[in-house]
Write a protein that holds these residues in place. Structure first.
Motif, PDB file in Angstrom:
ATOM      1  N   LEU A   1      37.220  42.407 -24.569  1.00 33.92           N
ATOM      2  CA  LEU A   1      36.416  43.601 -24.848  1.00 33.92           C
ATOM      3  C   LEU A   1      35.573  43.976 -23.636  1.00 33.92           C
ATOM      4  CD1 LEU A   1      35.514  45.644 -27.042  1.00 33.92           C
ATOM      5  CD2 LEU A   1      33.722  44.011 -27.670  1.00 33.92           C
ATOM      6  N   HIS A   2      34.974  42.982 -22.991  1.00 33.76           N
ATOM      7  CA  HIS A   2      34.177  43.266 -21.786  1.00 33.76           C
ATOM      8  C   HIS A   2      35.035  43.856 -20.680  1.00 33.76           C
ATOM      9  CE1 HIS A   2      31.305  39.791 -23.122  1.00 33.76           C
ATOM     10  NE2 HIS A   2      31.212  40.853 -23.901  1.00 33.76           N
TER      11      HIS A   2
ATOM     12  N   ARG B   1      28.355  39.654 -11.767  1.00 31.95           N
ATOM     13  CA  ARG B   1      27.073  39.932 -11.156  1.00 31.95           C
ATOM     14  C   ARG B   1      26.124  38.762 -11.381  1.00 31.95           C
ATOM     15  NH1 ARG B   1      25.551  45.245 -14.194  1.00 31.95           N
ATOM     16  NH2 ARG B   1      26.484  43.976 -15.843  1.00 31.95           N
ATOM     17  N   PRO B   2      25.231  38.516 -10.424  1.00 31.98           N
ATOM     18  CA  PRO B   2      24.296  37.390 -10.571  1.00 31.98           C
ATOM     19  C   PRO B   2      23.498  37.447 -11.869  1.00 31.98           C
ATOM     20  CG  PRO B   2      24.237  38.229  -8.337  1.00 31.98           C
ATOM     21  CD  PRO B   2      25.100  39.185  -9.117  1.00 31.98           C
ATOM     22  N   VAL B   3      23.138  38.673 -12.306  1.00 31.48           N
ATOM     23  CA  VAL B   3      22.359  38.776 -13.538  1.00 31.48           C
ATOM     24  C   VAL B   3      23.174  38.297 -14.731  1.00 31.48           C
ATOM     25  CG1 VAL B   3      23.040  41.186 -13.977  1.00 31.48           C
ATOM     26  CG2 VAL B   3      20.901  40.279 -14.939  1.00 31.48           C
ATOM     27  N   ALA B   4      24.489  38.594 -14.757  1.00 36.70           N
ATOM     28  CA  ALA B   4      25.348  38.145 -15.850  1.00 36.70           C
ATOM     29  C   ALA B   4      25.458  36.633 -15.860  1.00 36.70           C
ATOM     30  CB  ALA B   4      26.737  38.778 -15.734  1.00 36.70           C
ATOM     31  N   VAL B   5      25.542  36.053 -14.665  1.00 37.31           N
ATOM     32  CA  VAL B   5      25.625  34.598 -14.565  1.00 37.31           C
ATOM     33  C   VAL B   5      24.344  33.959 -15.085  1.00 37.31           C
ATOM     34  CG1 VAL B   5      25.831  32.650 -12.974  1.00 37.31           C
ATOM     35  CG2 VAL B   5      27.245  34.701 -12.639  1.00 37.31           C
ATOM     36  N   ARG B   6      23.212  34.546 -14.733  1.00 43.45           N
ATOM     37  CA  ARG B   6      21.934  34.002 -15.206  1.00 43.45           C
ATOM     38  C   ARG B   6      21.817  34.107 -16.724  1.00 43.45           C
ATOM     39  NH1 ARG B   6      19.810  36.568 -10.568  1.00 43.45           N
ATOM     40  NH2 ARG B   6      19.033  38.326 -11.827  1.00 43.45           N
ATOM     41  N   ILE B   7      22.236  35.242 -17.255  1.00 41.88           N
ATOM     42  CA  ILE B   7      22.182  35.416 -18.716  1.00 41.88           C
ATOM     43  C   ILE B   7      23.078  34.390 -19.403  1.00 41.88           C
ATOM     44  CG2 ILE B   7      22.765  36.963 -20.619  1.00 41.88           C
ATOM     45  CD1 ILE B   7      21.958  39.297 -18.804  1.00 41.88           C
ATOM     46  N   ALA B   8      24.272  34.174 -18.843  1.00 40.76           N
ATOM     47  CA  ALA B   8      25.191  33.188 -19.414  1.00 40.76           C
ATOM     48  C   ALA B   8      24.576  31.796 -19.387  1.00 40.76           C
ATOM     49  CB  ALA B   8      26.514  33.201 -18.646  1.00 40.76           C
ATOM     50  N   THR B   9      23.940  31.468 -18.271  1.00 34.68           N
ATOM     51  CA  THR B   9      23.319  30.143 -18.131  1.00 34.68           C
ATOM     52  C   THR B   9      22.232  29.938 -19.172  1.00 34.68           C
ATOM     53  OG1 THR B   9      23.787  30.142 -15.757  1.00 34.68           O
ATOM     54  CG2 THR B   9      22.106  28.604 -16.563  1.00 34.68           C
ATOM     55  N   TRP B  10      21.386  30.939 -19.330  1.00 31.10           N
ATOM     56  CA  TRP B  10      20.290  30.818 -20.290  1.00 31.10           C
ATOM     57  C   TRP B  10      20.797  30.822 -21.735  1.00 31.10           C
ATOM     58  CZ3 TRP B  10      15.763  28.934 -19.431  1.00 31.10           C
ATOM     59  CH2 TRP B  10      15.209  29.003 -18.150  1.00 31.10           C
ATOM     60  N   THR B  11      21.894  31.525 -21.984  1.00 33.06           N
ATOM     61  CA  THR B  11      22.482  31.522 -23.330  1.00 33.06           C
ATOM     62  C   THR B  11      22.968  30.129 -23.690  1.00 33.06           C
ATOM     63  OG1 THR B  11      23.176  33.831 -23.109  1.00 33.06           O
ATOM     64  CG2 THR B  11      24.282  32.506 -24.794  1.00 33.06           C
TER      65      THR B  11
ATOM     66  N   ARG C   1      30.885  47.985 -19.652  1.00 31.27           N
ATOM     67  CA  ARG C   1      29.603  48.668 -19.633  1.00 31.27           C
ATOM     68  C   ARG C   1      28.536  47.745 -20.201  1.00 31.27           C
ATOM     69  NH1 ARG C   1      33.171  52.650 -21.507  1.00 31.27           N
ATOM     70  NH2 ARG C   1      32.611  52.153 -23.673  1.00 31.27           N
ATOM     71  N   ARG C   2      27.290  48.039 -19.842  1.00 30.30           N
ATOM     72  CA  ARG C   2      26.192  47.210 -20.335  1.00 30.30           C
ATOM     73  C   ARG C   2      26.116  47.261 -21.857  1.00 30.30           C
ATOM     74  NH1 ARG C   2      20.307  47.975 -17.821  1.00 30.30           N
ATOM     75  NH2 ARG C   2      21.467  47.110 -16.038  1.00 30.30           N
ATOM     76  N   SER C   3      26.410  48.426 -22.450  1.00 37.79           N
ATOM     77  CA  SER C   3      26.343  48.554 -23.908  1.00 37.79           C
ATOM     78  C   SER C   3      27.341  47.633 -24.595  1.00 37.79           C
ATOM     79  CB  SER C   3      26.602  50.004 -24.320  1.00 37.79           C
ATOM     80  OG  SER C   3      27.879  50.431 -23.859  1.00 37.79           O
TER      81      SER C   3
END
Length: 542
Positions: free
Chosen positions: A369-370, A8-18, A375-377
């Motif tokens: 694990l993912h 998902r785009p949000v996951a990609v953005r989170i990965a980028t910022w991480t 899940r988001r949790s």
């Protein structure tokens, strides 16, 4: 490689910022530390060996040739790092600290570049960019990676080359042709010039290429890659043989020779078998300490457990991903055995690639694990775990930095200053740990006596006539911690008394003592007396 479903785009953005956050945080910290006073860095992260590089680079920049003492050619270093840092000494010849800061800044940048390969390999193996970003964070905040990126040695460039070569092998996805074999050979040549023992990675990869190929096709690939790597490395090997007297670096031979020679059970030492076992266990302990986790074996234990679970659950994806990292595990095991069981001289910075493999293992396991619980949790939980590990590492690094890796080297710096204040600039001075002594006394001739960057001294050691060399070299002063001179092999494995060939008290007088803490001893500065020895020409001393 494993192909995961699109993220998902949000996951990609989170990965980028991480990834961005990990790079910025560690880059800022490391670059600030790289510009700390050298007097402080000497205690915190710069071993005496780093000053061998700095002194050789200084002589090379001045046009004196590849030499530590200005007299004898040396091959006791890894050439790629020397080539990279010499311009700093050429541009700023009158400033002893600025080239060191620039070298450490470069080392920091090279170490950070390795993060790209942590991310790329994890993402290629798993298709999970968030897990790849977490692997980057684990590597970036590994306290040993941080401190070894500031050690002034070849570690950062060697680890970067190691990572680049591993990435290229995996990126080829077992599809090899002549062009790719040639590229692998080029990378292997550079990786060997960065650090000689990286040739073990090349050997393991060449053996891995055998899988799924006919003998004829495999031999063709091996020949192309091997010849290419040889062309890259051969100028260095030929120079070493012709100018320094050996194709093998003196830095890799000298100290292990003395340690082996000092294993004399009749004098009270352990047997060779006990030494091998003890040093192997020490090497394993050192290597595992670079994993960057609160319990050092954790990533490797988890990988073994995950393999067993994947077999039970028929999770072929996880089994395949972990299996593709087997070549790195084999290389690291070979490194431990080579430096610990054979050379009997494990040093921490030899095992920094363990941190690389540790981050990859944990990244693959988090991706699994993912995938098992999408899940988001689960994503949040994995991020929290990584943040906790990173936090523990930050605290651990702070403690380590305050203590320093080499607190006793402040005493060596004091001794170097004493030499500058109390000896004539024309004096010739000898020391086993000669890096700091030489670098801070550029007007004097300081000679390395343990042979690490001095093949003439190593020749004398092998003949157990080191004092003949000292006498012929006309050294005025000799100094170092007391055990190097006077200890027995049973109490100090690096004792050089048995290699002098004379009774030391008859040939020196103590002129100063610097209070010291290394092996509970002081630094003794001794003036040599006129010797009655006639050195043997067979020693080959120039």
């Amino acid at each position: 490689m494993f192909r995961a479903r699109p993220e998902r785009p949000v996951a990609v953005r989170i990965a980028t910022w991480t990834v961005f956050g990990a790079v910025v945080a560690t880059a800022g910290t490391r670059l600030c530390l790289a510009w700390t006073s050298v007097a402080i860095l000497v205690e915190k992260s710069l071993p005496d060996d780093a000053f061998y590089y700095f002194q050789i680079a200084r002589h090379l920049a001045q046009g004196d040739g590849v030499t530590f003492d200005g007299l004898t050619a040396t091959n006791g270093f890894h050439p790629l790092w020397l080539v990279l840092i010499t311009p700093f000494f050429y541009l700023f010849p009158g400033n002893p600290e600025l080239p060191i800061h620039l070298a450490l800044a470069l080392s920091t940048l090279l170490s950070l570049a390795t993060l790209l390969f942590v991310y790329a390999i994890t993402a290629q193996l798993t298709g999970d960019r968030f897990a790849a970003a977490l692997a980057v964070a684990l590597y970036a905040f590994n306290p040993w990676v941080v401190v070894e990126s500031l050690n002034g040695l070849e570690t950062a460039v060697a680890n970067l080359c190691f990572a680049a070569m591993a990435w290229y092998y995996l990126a080829c996805d077992n599809v090899w042709d002549n062009r790719r074999a040639l590229t692998l050979g080029l990378l292997a040549g550079l990786t060997a010039l960065a650090r000689t023992d990286n040739v073990l990675l090349f050997v393991v990869l060449l053996l891995a290429l055998r899988a799924g190929r006919t003998p004829r096709a495999w031999v063709r690939l091996v020949l192309i890659a091997g010849v290419t790597a040889s062309v890259v490395v051969m100028p260095w090997v030929l120079w070493s043989a012709l100018r320094a007297g050996s194709p093998i670096q003196s830095s890799g031979l000298a100290v292990p020779f003395v340690i082996r020679g000092n294993i004399v059970p009749a004098l009270g030492t352990d047997s060779l078998a006990r030494w091998v076992v003890g040093q192997t266990l020490e090497g394993i302990r050192l290597a595992l300490s670079y994993s960057g986790t609160p319990w050092p074996p954790l990533p490797f234990v988890l990988a073994v457990v995950a393999l067993a679970v994947s077999d039970y659950k028929k999770d072929f994806a996880l089994r395949r991903q972990l299996g593709q990292l087997n070549f790195m595990a084999a290389v690291l095991l070979a490194l431990v055995l080579f430096h610990s069981s054979y050379r009997l001289y494990p040093r921490g910075w030899y095992f920094v690639p363990v941190a690389f493999l540790s981050a990859l293992y944990l990244g693959v396991l988090l991706a699994s694990l993912h995938r098992a619980a999408p899940r988001r949790s689960t994503t949040i939980a994995s991020a929290v775990v990584v943040l906790v590990i990173a936090g523990i590492n930050v605290v651990g690094f702070g403690t380590r930095w305050r203590t320093g890796l080499y607190p006793w080297q402040s005493e060596m710096l004091t001794a170097a200053r004493w030499l500058g204040e109390h000896t004539d600039p024309s004096a010739k001075i000898g020391a086993f740990n000669a890096g700091i002594m030489a670098y801070w006394n550029p007007e004097r001739t300081v000679i390395n006596l343990d042979g690490v960057v001095n093949t003439d001294a190593f020749t004398a050691i092998r003949h157990r006539r080191l004092w003949a060399y000292i006498d012929q070299a006309q050294l005025t002063y000799v100094l170092d911690y007391q055990p190097y001179w006077r200890a027995s092999p049973a109490t100090f494995s690096n004792a050089y008394g048995p290699y002098l060939g004379v009774s030391l008290p008859e040939h020196v007088s103590v002129v100063a003592t610097i209070p010291g803490t290394f092996v509970s001893s002081d630094i003794v500065i001794m003036k040599t007396k006129a010797s009655r020895l006639i050195p043997e020409p067979a020693l080959g001393i120039k």
